[in-house]
Design a protein around this motif. Structure first.
Motif, PDB file in Angstrom:
ATOM      1  N   ALA A   1       0.819  -1.216   0.000  1.00  0.00           N
ATOM      2  CA  ALA A   1       0.000   0.000   0.000  1.00  0.00           C
ATOM      3  C   ALA A   1       0.849   1.260   0.000  1.00  0.00           C
ATOM      4  O   ALA A   1       1.793   1.386   0.782  1.00  0.00           O
ATOM      5  N   GLN A   2       0.497   2.197  -0.875  1.00  0.00           N
ATOM      6  CA  GLN A   2       1.181   3.489  -0.970  1.00  0.00           C
ATOM      7  C   GLN A   2       0.172   4.562  -1.341  1.00  0.00           C
ATOM      8  O   GLN A   2      -0.670   4.353  -2.212  1.00  0.00           O
ATOM      9  N   SER A   3       0.269   5.686  -0.687  1.00  0.00           N
ATOM     10  CA  SER A   3      -0.519   6.840  -1.136  1.00  0.00           C
ATOM     11  C   SER A   3       0.352   7.655  -2.085  1.00  0.00           C
ATOM     12  O   SER A   3       1.577   7.683  -1.943  1.00  0.00           O
ATOM     13  N   VAL A   4      -0.280   8.283  -3.054  1.00  0.00           N
ATOM     14  CA  VAL A   4       0.451   9.018  -4.087  1.00  0.00           C
ATOM     15  C   VAL A   4      -0.054  10.448  -4.133  1.00  0.00           C
ATOM     16  O   VAL A   4      -1.263  10.698  -4.144  1.00  0.00           O
ATOM     17  N   SER A   5       0.861  11.390  -4.145  1.00  0.00           N
ATOM     18  CA  SER A   5       0.503  12.800  -4.304  1.00  0.00           C
ATOM     19  C   SER A   5       1.426  13.429  -5.327  1.00  0.00           C
ATOM     20  O   SER A   5       2.553  12.975  -5.526  1.00  0.00           O
ATOM     21  N   VAL A   6       0.913  14.477  -5.989  1.00  0.00           N
ATOM     22  CA  VAL A   6       1.681  15.157  -7.028  1.00  0.00           C
ATOM     23  C   VAL A   6       1.757  16.634  -6.685  1.00  0.00           C
ATOM     24  O   VAL A   6       0.723  17.274  -6.425  1.00  0.00           O
ATOM     25  N   ASP A   7       2.949  17.184  -6.654  1.00  0.00           N
ATOM     26  CA  ASP A   7       3.127  18.603  -6.403  1.00  0.00           C
ATOM     27  C   ASP A   7       2.580  19.406  -7.581  1.00  0.00           C
ATOM     28  O   ASP A   7       2.957  19.167  -8.737  1.00  0.00           O
ATOM     29  N   ALA A   8       1.678  20.342  -7.290  1.00  0.00           N
ATOM     30  CA  ALA A   8       1.005  21.095  -8.349  1.00  0.00           C
ATOM     31  C   ALA A   8       1.971  21.933  -9.174  1.00  0.00           C
ATOM     32  O   ALA A   8       1.752  22.143 -10.373  1.00  0.00           O
ATOM     33  N   GLU A   9       3.038  22.429  -8.574  1.00  0.00           N
ATOM     34  CA  GLU A   9       3.968  23.314  -9.285  1.00  0.00           C
ATOM     35  C   GLU A   9       5.049  22.541 -10.038  1.00  0.00           C
ATOM     36  O   GLU A   9       5.271  22.742 -11.219  1.00  0.00           O
ATOM     37  N   SER A  10       5.719  21.637  -9.338  1.00  0.00           N
ATOM     38  CA  SER A  10       6.843  20.934  -9.969  1.00  0.00           C
ATOM     39  C   SER A  10       6.444  19.656 -10.677  1.00  0.00           C
ATOM     40  O   SER A  10       7.173  19.162 -11.537  1.00  0.00           O
ATOM     41  N   GLY A  11       5.284  19.108 -10.303  1.00  0.00           N
ATOM     42  CA  GLY A  11       4.862  17.840 -10.878  1.00  0.00           C
ATOM     43  C   GLY A  11       5.552  16.649 -10.255  1.00  0.00           C
ATOM     44  O   GLY A  11       5.393  15.514 -10.723  1.00  0.00           O
ATOM     45  N   ALA A  12       6.323  16.872  -9.190  1.00  0.00           N
ATOM     46  CA  ALA A  12       7.041  15.788  -8.524  1.00  0.00           C
ATOM     47  C   ALA A  12       6.055  14.834  -7.846  1.00  0.00           C
ATOM     48  O   ALA A  12       5.072  15.258  -7.240  1.00  0.00           O
ATOM     49  N   ILE A  13       6.335  13.533  -7.954  1.00  0.00           N
ATOM     50  CA  ILE A  13       5.477  12.501  -7.379  1.00  0.00           C
ATOM     51  C   ILE A  13       6.044  12.045  -6.045  1.00  0.00           C
ATOM     52  O   ILE A  13       7.233  11.752  -5.931  1.00  0.00           O
ATOM     53  N   THR A  14       5.187  11.987  -5.034  1.00  0.00           N
ATOM     54  CA  THR A  14       5.588  11.479  -3.722  1.00  0.00           C
ATOM     55  C   THR A  14       4.764  10.243  -3.400  1.00  0.00           C
ATOM     56  O   THR A  14       3.533  10.290  -3.422  1.00  0.00           O
ATOM     57  N   ARG A  15       5.447   9.131  -3.127  1.00  0.00           N
ATOM     58  CA  ARG A  15       4.760   7.898  -2.773  1.00  0.00           C
ATOM     59  C   ARG A  15       5.093   7.566  -1.312  1.00  0.00           C
ATOM     60  O   ARG A  15       6.251   7.449  -0.946  1.00  0.00           O
ATOM     61  N   THR A  16       4.052   7.436  -0.505  1.00  0.00           N
ATOM     62  CA  THR A  16       4.227   7.195   0.930  1.00  0.00           C
ATOM     63  C   THR A  16       3.698   5.825   1.287  1.00  0.00           C
ATOM     64  O   THR A  16       2.525   5.521   1.046  1.00  0.00           O
ATOM     65  N   THR A  17       4.552   4.983   1.856  1.00  0.00           N
ATOM     66  CA  THR A  17       4.132   3.643   2.263  1.00  0.00           C
ATOM     67  C   THR A  17       3.130   3.736   3.415  1.00  0.00           C
ATOM     68  O   THR A  17       3.312   4.517   4.357  1.00  0.00           O
ATOM     69  N   LEU A  18       2.065   2.943   3.324  1.00  0.00           N
ATOM     70  CA  LEU A  18       1.000   2.969   4.324  1.00  0.00           C
ATOM     71  C   LEU A  18       0.998   1.685   5.127  1.00  0.00           C
ATOM     72  O   LEU A  18       1.123   0.584   4.582  1.00  0.00           O
ATOM     73  N   SER A  19       0.818   1.839   6.422  1.00  0.00           N
ATOM     74  CA  SER A  19       0.653   0.682   7.306  1.00  0.00           C
ATOM     75  C   SER A  19      -0.067   1.146   8.561  1.00  0.00           C
ATOM     76  O   SER A  19      -0.152   2.345   8.846  1.00  0.00           O
ATOM     77  N   GLY A  20      -0.598   0.194   9.305  1.00  0.00           N
ATOM     78  CA  GLY A  20      -1.248   0.513  10.571  1.00  0.00           C
ATOM     79  C   GLY A  20      -2.388   1.507  10.425  1.00  0.00           C
ATOM     80  O   GLY A  20      -3.232   1.392   9.536  1.00  0.00           O
TER      81      GLY A  20
END
Length: 494
Positions: free
Chosen positions: A206-225
């Motif tokens: 499981a990972q949540s995904v977010s995208v920076d509106a300005e740079s377009g950089a993708i951040t994937r955060t591992t989810l647990s608990g």
């Protein structure tokens, strides 16, 4: 308009009722919301789990709700159950929110979706094609078609419930058959061994995904608990809305043949059918497209499910399967789906406004039936308000705002089973909630958990909804003073 009818006509049979349940549930959501779910949980296992939990909640709700429909099979459905469980104020707050946002906003949103997908086949219907620019409001060809479809369906339903169910049977059965055909074609023609290996090798990563509106950089955060539980809870917002309207058949209690049996059976069969369809369609998505993707991707495969263009997974799958021809087929399927969905919502909701007016809490003319035995004035006013929401463009925001309120009223309604068993112990109950008290409690627990998640982590989805409901309190007292109470002896015999 002639007001010669003395009562509703019982013309909705079991097949009609099943098509109303399934047809009202299936709109455009199944073709769109899995993208957001994919971004929230980031794995195919949890994507399917979200849809499975939504189906579990919906079926548990239907199995529990059936006791109320068999106890009080009257026009107004949920409004009536809340009134008898908690009093008129709570019932009015539900009806107020239903009219102001929930049903009218849904009608507007689904009508615009119908118009947008019509534009795939007829490009003249486009939000870029502006017919009238008033500065604050731009009137486009998409809004023209959306409003036209609402008016057409309202006129059809003004002619009697038989006409509305006829439309529902045709469009409901057509889209269910078409969805099964999509499943078949997807599994036979679109299945990709590489996609299956990619999506099903790490089911529970499981990972949540977010995208920076300005740079377009993708951040994937591992989810647990706890973070994973929050991710699942927020992901279910879209799937719950896509599975909503399963209870609308209860609004038409006075028009159903053998309502004490038919309403319960139609809700259980309809919700089970839609749940199975939704899960299988998501399996097809995962055999054709990668779950994870790149928002900067240039085609459907590179963008994946998470970043399908405008979240339109249905058209992305069609693009991969067969290009323009398949995309056109999906557009037609979604047009049929949204048109049938709106017919079910337009048909059902005015019965609530009718019941409210009977209690002296809404415009008195809504308490009258036209010569065809339907609440014509309520249908007309609903049409006008939904059309105005189409023009405003704010319907999608409003729907986001009331998801908390929608769940809150469901919790209260299912809780009414416990109250009415105490206050009306001897009332005939041809159907009793399966698994009572555990299944009703399961629904209430799951819905309460999601409400808690929304309050803490998604305040934009909860507090505005509470404010809309709260505004209804002074409105309730205003209506109580302004509208003459219209009493119906039948309505008082509970």
């Amino acid at each position: 308009m002639s007001q010669t009818s003395t009562g509703f006509k019982r013309e909705i049979k079991l097949f009609d009722a099943i098509m109303l349940v399934a047809g009202s549930m299936i709109g455009s959501g199944i073709f769109i919301v899995s993208a957001d779910i994919g971004r929230s949980v980031g794995s195919s296992g949890y994507l399917l789990l979200v849809w499975g939990l939504t189906g579990l909640m919906t079926i548990a709700g239907a199995l529990s709700y059936g006791e109320l429909t068999s106890l009080m099979p009257r026009a107004g459905g949920q409004y009536v159950y809340l009134r008898e469980s908690y009093g008129k104020l709570t019932a009015f707050l539900y009806g107020w929110t239903l009219f102001l946002v929930i049903q009218s906003g849904t009608i507007a949103a689904v009508a615009v979706a119908f118009a947008r997908f019509t534009g795939v086949l007829v490009p003249w219907f486009s939000e870029e094609n502006v017919l009238l620019d008033l500065g604050v409001i731009k009137f486009t060809t998409v809004q023209l078609l959306a409003i036209g479809s609402i008016v057409l369906l309202t006129i059809i339903n003004q002619q009697g419930v038989k006409n509305g169910t006829w439309i529902q049977n045709i469009f409901g059965s057509t889209k269910i058959i078409a969805l099964f055909a999509l499943l078949g074609f997807g599994l036979l023609l679109g299945t990709n061994a590489e996609m299956i290996a990619l999506n099903f090798s790490n089911l529970w990563d499981a990972q949540s995904v977010s995208v920076d509106a300005e740079s377009g950089a993708i951040t994937r955060t591992t989810l647990s608990g706890w973070a994973l539980m929050v991710g699942i809870g927020t992901a279910m917002i879209g799937s719950l809305f896509s599975s909503d309207a399963w209870n609308n058949i209860g609004f038409s209690g006075d028009e159903i043949v053998n309502p004490k049996r038919t309403i319960v059976m139609s809700m259980v069969i309809g919700t089970a059918l839609v749940t199975i369809l939704y899960i299988l369609i998501n399996v097809v998505y995962l055999t054709i497209l990668p779950l994870q993707g790149d928002p900067a991707g240039t085609d459907a495969l590179s963008r994946g499910i998470q970043f399908a263009s405008n979240d339109r997974i249905g058209t992305a799958v069609a693009e991969v399967m067969g290009g323009a021809i398949a995309t056109g087929g999906i557009a037609i399927l979604i047009m049929i789906s949204t048109f049938g969905c709106n017919n079910g919502v337009i048909l059902s909701a005015p019965r609530v406004y009718y019941a409210m007016a009977k209690d002296g809490l809404f415009f008195p003319n809504m308490a009258r039936l036209n010569k065809n035995g339907v609440p014509g004035a309520a249908l007309t006013i609903q049409c006008v308000w939904a059309s105005l929401l189409c023009l405003s463009g704010q319907y999608s925001d409003l729907l986001d705002y009331v998801i908390f309120a929608v769940l809150l009223f469901y919790i209260l309604t299912i809780g009414g089973i416990f109250i009415l068993r105490r206050t009306m112990p001897d009332a005939p109950r041809p159907y009793k909630a399966v698994g009572y008290p555990f299944i009703p409690a399961l629904y209430m627990t799951m819905a309460s958990f999601i409400c808690l998640i929304l309050l803490i982590y998604k305040p934009n989805y909860s507090w505005p909804g509470l404010i809309i409901v709260g505004i209804g309190v002074p409105v309730y007292y205003f209506f109580g003073k302004q509208f003459r109470k219209i009493q119906d002896p039948e309505e008082q015999e509970l």
